[in-house]
Design a protein around this motif. Structure first.
Motif, short mmCIF file in Angstrom:
data_model
loop_
_atom_site.label_atom_id
_atom_site.label_comp_id
_atom_site.label_asym_id
_atom_site.label_seq_id
_atom_site.Cartn_x
_atom_site.Cartn_y
_atom_site.Cartn_z
N GLU A 116 5.32 -2.26 -48.68
CA GLU A 116 6.78 -2.16 -48.57
C GLU A 116 7.22 -0.58 -48.13
O GLU A 116 8.15 -0.45 -47.57
CB GLU A 116 7.23 -2.38 -49.97
CG GLU A 116 8.75 -2.69 -50.11
CD GLU A 116 9.16 -3.35 -51.33
OE1 GLU A 116 8.68 -2.94 -52.44
OE2 GLU A 116 9.87 -4.13 -51.61
N ALA A 117 6.56 0.29 -48.83
CA ALA A 117 6.70 1.72 -48.68
C ALA A 117 6.25 2.11 -47.23
O ALA A 117 6.96 2.70 -46.61
CB ALA A 117 5.94 2.63 -49.53
N LEU A 118 5.20 1.52 -46.71
CA LEU A 118 4.55 1.97 -45.39
C LEU A 118 5.10 1.21 -44.31
O LEU A 118 5.07 1.81 -43.24
CB LEU A 118 3.07 2.05 -45.50
CG LEU A 118 2.56 3.37 -46.22
CD1 LEU A 118 1.08 3.28 -46.45
CD2 LEU A 118 2.80 4.68 -45.65
N LEU A 119 5.14 0.11 -44.43
CA LEU A 119 5.67 -1.09 -43.38
C LEU A 119 7.27 -0.92 -43.19
O LEU A 119 7.70 -0.81 -41.92
CB LEU A 119 5.04 -2.45 -43.51
CG LEU A 119 3.63 -2.31 -43.32
CD1 LEU A 119 3.30 -4.00 -43.47
CD2 LEU A 119 2.96 -1.80 -42.10
N LEU A 120 7.97 -1.04 -44.13
CA LEU A 120 9.59 -0.91 -44.25
C LEU A 120 9.95 0.63 -44.12
O LEU A 120 10.80 0.83 -43.51
CB LEU A 120 9.96 -1.57 -45.46
CG LEU A 120 10.10 -3.28 -45.32
CD1 LEU A 120 10.65 -3.77 -46.58
CD2 LEU A 120 11.16 -3.63 -43.97
N GLY A 121 9.23 1.24 -44.76
CA GLY A 121 9.50 2.84 -44.82
C GLY A 121 11.05 3.16 -45.34
O GLY A 121 11.46 4.20 -45.28
N GLU A 122 11.25 2.31 -46.46
CA GLU A 122 12.38 2.45 -47.12
C GLU A 122 12.41 3.63 -48.08
O GLU A 122 11.27 3.72 -48.70
CB GLU A 122 13.11 1.17 -47.49
CG GLU A 122 13.72 0.76 -46.28
CD GLU A 122 14.09 -0.92 -46.82
OE1 GLU A 122 13.84 -1.33 -47.88
OE2 GLU A 122 14.55 -1.42 -45.72
N PRO A 123 13.27 4.36 -48.35
CA PRO A 123 13.11 5.38 -49.69
C PRO A 123 12.96 4.75 -50.92
O PRO A 123 13.51 3.76 -51.02
CB PRO A 123 14.40 6.30 -49.47
CG PRO A 123 15.19 5.96 -48.13
CD PRO A 123 14.64 4.38 -47.95
N PHE A 124 12.40 5.40 -51.82
CA PHE A 124 12.25 4.97 -53.43
C PHE A 124 12.61 6.17 -53.84
O PHE A 124 12.09 7.37 -53.70
CB PHE A 124 10.93 4.16 -53.74
CG PHE A 124 9.75 5.00 -53.29
CD1 PHE A 124 9.11 4.80 -52.14
CD2 PHE A 124 9.18 5.84 -54.24
CE1 PHE A 124 8.07 5.73 -51.57
CE2 PHE A 124 7.98 6.41 -53.83
CZ PHE A 124 7.36 6.34 -52.69
N MET A 125 13.27 5.83 -55.02
CA MET A 125 13.94 7.00 -55.99
C MET A 125 12.86 7.48 -57.09
O MET A 125 11.89 6.95 -56.94
CB MET A 125 15.10 6.62 -56.39
CG MET A 125 16.30 6.47 -55.38
SD MET A 125 16.54 7.71 -54.55
CE MET A 125 17.57 8.81 -55.43
#
Ligand code: COA
Length: 254
Positions: free
Chosen positions: A154-163
Motif C-alpha cells: 500500500e505504501a510503496l505501490l500506491l504511494g499514499e501518505p500515512f500520518m
C-alpha cells in the motif's frame, strides 16, 4: 552550506535540513554535506549521538526534483549513495525528529535511524512509483519487514501518505508529540544517550544490526542501479517535467 546546518553540543551532533523555501528538498550538495557530517561524527570521539531534524512544518520534500532531472546521480560514489551508505552503517545512535511532510528519502532514511520522534503533523510518503521510480535506501526490504507485505505494498505501490499515528502503530515512530516539541524531545533523548557508555551503545547497535547489514547494503546497491536507470527513462522524465510545469503527469505512453 546553509541548506544543511550542523551543530555539536554536549556529545550530540545535530544535522538540520534548512532549505525551507524549497520544502527542505535535498540537492546533491546537501547529500554530500550530510554524508561528510556523518563521517566526521563517526571519526570524532567527542560525538556520541547524531540527530537529524527538519523544521516543525516540514521534514523534507525528498530529492530535489530539478536537481535529479538535470544531474541524475551517477555511480555508487555519488553524494546520495554516500549519504545512504552513511546512515545504513553509522555505528553510533542516530535519531530523527520529523514534523510535517516526509517524502521519499525523507521517509526512507528513517528506517536507518535508531529512534524516531514525530510531530502529530508528520505525513510520511514513498511515492516512487508515482514518479516512475523504484524504492531506494533499502526500503524495498525494510518496509515489508516492518509493516508486513500488504501494508508495505500500500505504501510503496500506491504511494499514499500515512500520518504519524499510523507510523507509530507500524513501528516506524517511537513517539508522537506536538510539532513544537518534537525537535526538543529528540534532543533530550539524545543527551540521555550521550551520557551512557559509548562502547556499550555501539556494541549493542552493532549486534542488533549485524544479521541484517549485508542484505541491506546489497538491496541498496540493487535498488540504486535500477533507480539510476529509471531516472533516465520516459516515466520519470514525464513525472519530473510535470512537477516542474505544475501539471498532472501523463503516463499513458509509459
Ligand atoms: N524538489 C524541488 N522543488 C520542490 C520539491 C522537490 N522535491 N518539493 C517542493 N518544491 C518546491 C515547489 O516546486 C515550490 O516551488 P515554487 O515556490 O517555485 O512553486 C516550493 O518548493 C514550495 O512547494 P509547494 O508544493 O508549494 O509546498 P506545499 O506546502 O504545498 O507542499 C509538499 C509540500 C512537500 C507536499 C510538496 O511540495 C510535494 O509534494 N513536493 C514533491 C515531493 C516529491 O515528489 N519528492 C520527490 C521524492 S523522490
Amino acid at each position: 552550506m546553509t541548506d544543511i546546518l550542523t551543530h555539536a553540543e554536549a556529545g550530540v551532533m545535530t544535522i538540520t535540513l534548512n532549505r525551507l523555501d524549497r520544502k527542505n528538498s535535498i540537492t546533491s550538495a546537501m547529500y554530500g554535506a550530510m554524508a561528510d557530517s556523518l563521517a566526521a561524527a563517526e571519526a570524532d570521539a567527542s560525538i556520541r549521538v547524531v540527530v537529524l531534524q527538519g523544521h516543525e512544518t516540514i521534514f523534507s520534500a525528498g530529492n530535489d526534483i530539478g536537481d535529479f532531472l538535470n544531474r541524475p546521480p551517477a555511480g555508487t560514489e555519488s553524494p546520495v549513495f554516500r549519504f545512504l551508505r552513511g546512515i545504513a552503517t553509522f555505528p553510533k545512535p542516530l535519531l530523527a525528529a520529523v514534523c510535517g511532510p516526509a517524502v521519499g528519502v525523507g521517509t526512507t532514511m528513517l528506517f536507518h535511524c535508531d529512534l524516531v520522534f514525530a510531530g502529530d503533523n508528520a505525513a510520511f510518503s514513498m511515492p516512487f512509483v508515482n514518479l516512475g521510480l523504484c524504492p531506494e535506501a533499502a526500503s524495498s526490504l525494510l518496509v515489508p519487514q516492518m509493516f508486513g507485505y500488504h501494508r508495505a505494498a500500500e505504501a510503496l505501490l500506491l504511494g499514499e501518505p500515512f500520518m504519524a499515528e499510523a507510523a507509530l502503530e507500524a513501528g516506524l515512530v517511537n513517539r508522537v508529540l506536538p510539532p513544537t516539541e518534537a525537535n526538543a524531545y529528540a534532543q533530550s533523548q539524545a543527551r540521555k544517550l550521550a551520557g551512557k557508555p559509548i562502547s556499550a551503545l555501539v556494541e549493542t547497535k552493532r549486534l542488533m544490526k549485524k544479521a541484517q547489514q549485508p542484505a541491506v547494503l546489497q538491496q541498496m546497491g540493487e535498488e540504486g542501479a535500477s533507480f539510476g536507470r529509471m531516472l533516465r527513462e520516459p516515466a520519470a522524465r514525464e513525472a519530473f517535467t510535470a512537477f516542474m510545469e505544475k501539471r498532472k503527469p501523463d503516463f499513458s505512453k509509459c
